[in-house]
Design an enzyme around this catalytic site. Structure first.
Site, mmCIF file in Angstrom:
data_model
loop_
_atom_site.group_PDB
_atom_site.id
_atom_site.type_symbol
_atom_site.label_atom_id
_atom_site.label_comp_id
_atom_site.label_asym_id
_atom_site.label_seq_id
_atom_site.Cartn_x
_atom_site.Cartn_y
_atom_site.Cartn_z
ATOM 1 N N ASP A 21 -9.868 19.223 -8.021
ATOM 2 C CA ASP A 21 -8.713 19.538 -9.259
ATOM 3 C C ASP A 21 -9.540 19.758 -10.454
ATOM 4 O O ASP A 21 -10.528 19.215 -10.528
ATOM 5 C CB ASP A 21 -8.129 18.230 -9.067
ATOM 6 C CG ASP A 21 -6.546 18.514 -9.779
ATOM 7 O OD1 ASP A 21 -6.015 19.472 -10.280
ATOM 8 O OD2 ASP A 21 -5.857 17.301 -9.874
ATOM 9 N N THR A 67 0.928 23.359 0.272
ATOM 10 C CA THR A 67 2.152 23.929 0.715
ATOM 11 C C THR A 67 2.733 23.827 -0.854
ATOM 12 O O THR A 67 3.568 24.836 -1.162
ATOM 13 C CB THR A 67 2.988 22.986 1.378
ATOM 14 O OG1 THR A 67 2.924 21.813 1.217
ATOM 15 C CG2 THR A 67 2.554 23.333 3.054
ATOM 16 N N ASN A 69 1.422 24.437 -3.747
ATOM 17 C CA ASN A 69 0.808 25.342 -4.694
ATOM 18 C C ASN A 69 1.383 26.707 -4.589
ATOM 19 O O ASN A 69 1.384 27.405 -5.347
ATOM 20 C CB ASN A 69 -0.746 25.508 -4.295
ATOM 21 C CG ASN A 69 -1.644 24.281 -4.909
ATOM 22 O OD1 ASN A 69 -2.539 24.096 -4.218
ATOM 23 N ND2 ASN A 69 -1.014 23.690 -5.837
ATOM 24 N N ARG A 195 -4.428 10.333 -7.336
ATOM 25 C CA ARG A 195 -3.552 10.580 -6.397
ATOM 26 C C ARG A 195 -4.027 11.132 -5.101
ATOM 27 O O ARG A 195 -4.876 11.673 -5.020
ATOM 28 C CB ARG A 195 -2.462 11.458 -6.792
ATOM 29 C CG ARG A 195 -1.670 11.237 -8.114
ATOM 30 C CD ARG A 195 -0.509 12.335 -8.301
ATOM 31 N NE ARG A 195 -1.171 13.484 -8.846
ATOM 32 C CZ ARG A 195 -1.038 13.712 -10.135
ATOM 33 N NH1 ARG A 195 -0.814 12.754 -11.090
ATOM 34 N NH2 ARG A 195 -1.717 14.707 -10.589
ATOM 35 N N SER A 197 -1.995 13.445 -3.428
ATOM 36 C CA SER A 197 -1.117 14.641 -3.338
ATOM 37 C C SER A 197 -0.903 15.169 -1.960
ATOM 38 O O SER A 197 -1.419 16.360 -1.886
ATOM 39 C CB SER A 197 -2.094 15.601 -4.395
ATOM 40 O OG SER A 197 -1.935 15.203 -5.596
HETATM 41 C C1 FPP Z 1 -6.850 22.748 -8.472
HETATM 42 O O1 FPP Z 1 -7.272 22.997 -9.843
HETATM 43 C C2 FPP Z 1 -7.313 23.784 -7.687
HETATM 44 C C3 FPP Z 1 -6.651 24.473 -6.841
HETATM 45 C C4 FPP Z 1 -5.243 24.453 -6.702
HETATM 46 C C5 FPP Z 1 -7.284 25.587 -5.976
HETATM 47 C C6 FPP Z 1 -8.614 25.303 -5.655
HETATM 48 C C7 FPP Z 1 -9.156 26.386 -5.185
HETATM 49 C C8 FPP Z 1 -10.548 26.740 -5.554
HETATM 50 C C9 FPP Z 1 -11.617 26.043 -5.819
HETATM 51 C C10 FPP Z 1 -10.784 28.477 -5.040
HETATM 52 C C11 FPP Z 1 -10.741 28.818 -3.854
HETATM 53 C C12 FPP Z 1 -11.272 28.034 -2.854
HETATM 54 C C13 FPP Z 1 -12.247 28.426 -1.578
HETATM 55 C C14 FPP Z 1 -12.618 27.540 -0.586
HETATM 56 C C15 FPP Z 1 -12.596 29.815 -1.508
HETATM 57 P P1 FPP Z 1 -5.724 23.183 -10.796
HETATM 58 O O2 FPP Z 1 -5.453 24.550 -10.908
HETATM 59 O O3 FPP Z 1 -4.628 22.319 -10.280
HETATM 60 O O4 FPP Z 1 -6.237 22.842 -12.016
HETATM 61 P P2 FPP Z 1 -5.430 21.840 -13.390
HETATM 62 O O5 FPP Z 1 -5.031 20.750 -12.608
HETATM 63 O O6 FPP Z 1 -6.419 21.674 -14.494
HETATM 64 O O7 FPP Z 1 -4.255 22.833 -13.440
#
Ligand code: FPP
Length: 248
Positions: A21, A67, A69, A195, A197
């Site tokens: 995250d 899901t 996302n 959390r 989540s």
């Molecule tokens: C959470 O950060 C991250 C994600 C929803 C996606 C995670 C994906 C990757 C690290 C890249 C793809 C993965 C692979 C395995 C190739 P956030 O976007 O929720 O951050 P924020 O809470 O600061 O907005």
């Protein structure tokens, strides 16, 4: 002694699960867009997988896309899918070289066809690898997984393969996406959120939870070592008292 040297290799968690995250906030701090954060997040997927393989962790599960996302802005969703596609293509050789088996849990049916094709190929090509299982949770949620397991069990009951008396924890475990994979002993979540989540709800029942303020793109190897050292300093009692635990 370095953090790495503090790790007792005889007491490593067999299975580590990570909620990666903070990519978006990390990017915003630098005045960049969210995809820049995810792109840098991929670098940490690579270093963390390598570090786990090197230490001898047997299973690593990463929450790459929930899901929930799917409700993000369309440009971010398609950017993430493209990143996933590119990463799988680019890293297949490394997975094979390092004897890593790629697995996917989640509802693959809703992923873009091109992504599913690439994933299926990588999963099939690495199926016999033995050093570590790298499990990507994609379009995954724990509630959906449990609901799906219930449906599978009901179908088995209807077919006469399972009777009511057979319904127990093992049967449920064996009908989850993670059938055959031991539960994680350690859950790591980055970015300061505390959390789960909707991640591995059944499997995390007795995991140790480790929360760090570090954003995922800053989660370097030292951060992983820190989490493992803390895990090893905790007493896992599984509902028993300290005195009941067998000590060496
Ligand atoms: C959470 O950060 C991250 C994600 C929803 C996606 C995670 C994906 C990757 C690290 C890249 C793809 C993965 C692979 C395995 C190739 P956030 O976007 O929720 O951050 P924020 O809470 O600061 O907005």
């Amino acid at each position: 002694m370095s953090l790495k040297e503090q790790i007792d290799l005889t007491k490593l968690p067999k299975h580590i699960a990570i909620i990666m995250d903070g990519n978006g906030r990390w990017a915003r701090q630098q005045g960049r867009n969210r995809i820049f954060g995810h792109t840098n997040g991929v670098k940490c997927v690579k270093t963390t997988s390598e570090a786990c393989t090197e230490l001898g962790v047997r299973y690593l599960t990463l929450y790459a896309f929930s899901t929930e996302n799917w409700y993000r802005p369309a440009a971010e969703v398609s950017g993430l899918m493209l990143l996933l596609l590119k990463t799988i293509k680019a890293e297949l050789k490394t997975l094979l070289k390092n004897d890593i088996r790629l697995r996917v849990i989640g509802d693959m049916s809703v992923l873009p066809k091109g992504v599913v094709k690439e994933l299926n190929e990588a999963v099939a090509n690495t199926a016999n690898n033995k050093r570590m299982d790298l499990i990507l949770a994609l379009s995954y949620s724990g509630k959906q997984e449990i609901t799906n397991a219930v449906k599978k069990i009901v179908a088995q009951v209807k077919e006469g393969k399972v009777e009511e008396k057979d319904i127990n924890e093992d049967l449920i475990t064996n009908n989850l996406y993670t059938a055959g994979i031991p539960d994680p002993e350690l859950l790591i979540r980055t970015s300061g959120e505390q959390r789960v989540s909707n991640f591995l709800l059944w499997q995390l029942a007795y995991a140790e939870y480790y929360f760090t303020d570090v954003f995922w793109p800053d989660f370097k190897q030292e951060e992983l070592y820190k989490a493992i050292v803390e895990y090893q300093n905790r007493e896992r009692r599984f509902g028993k008292t300290s005195e009941q635990l067998v000590t060496k």
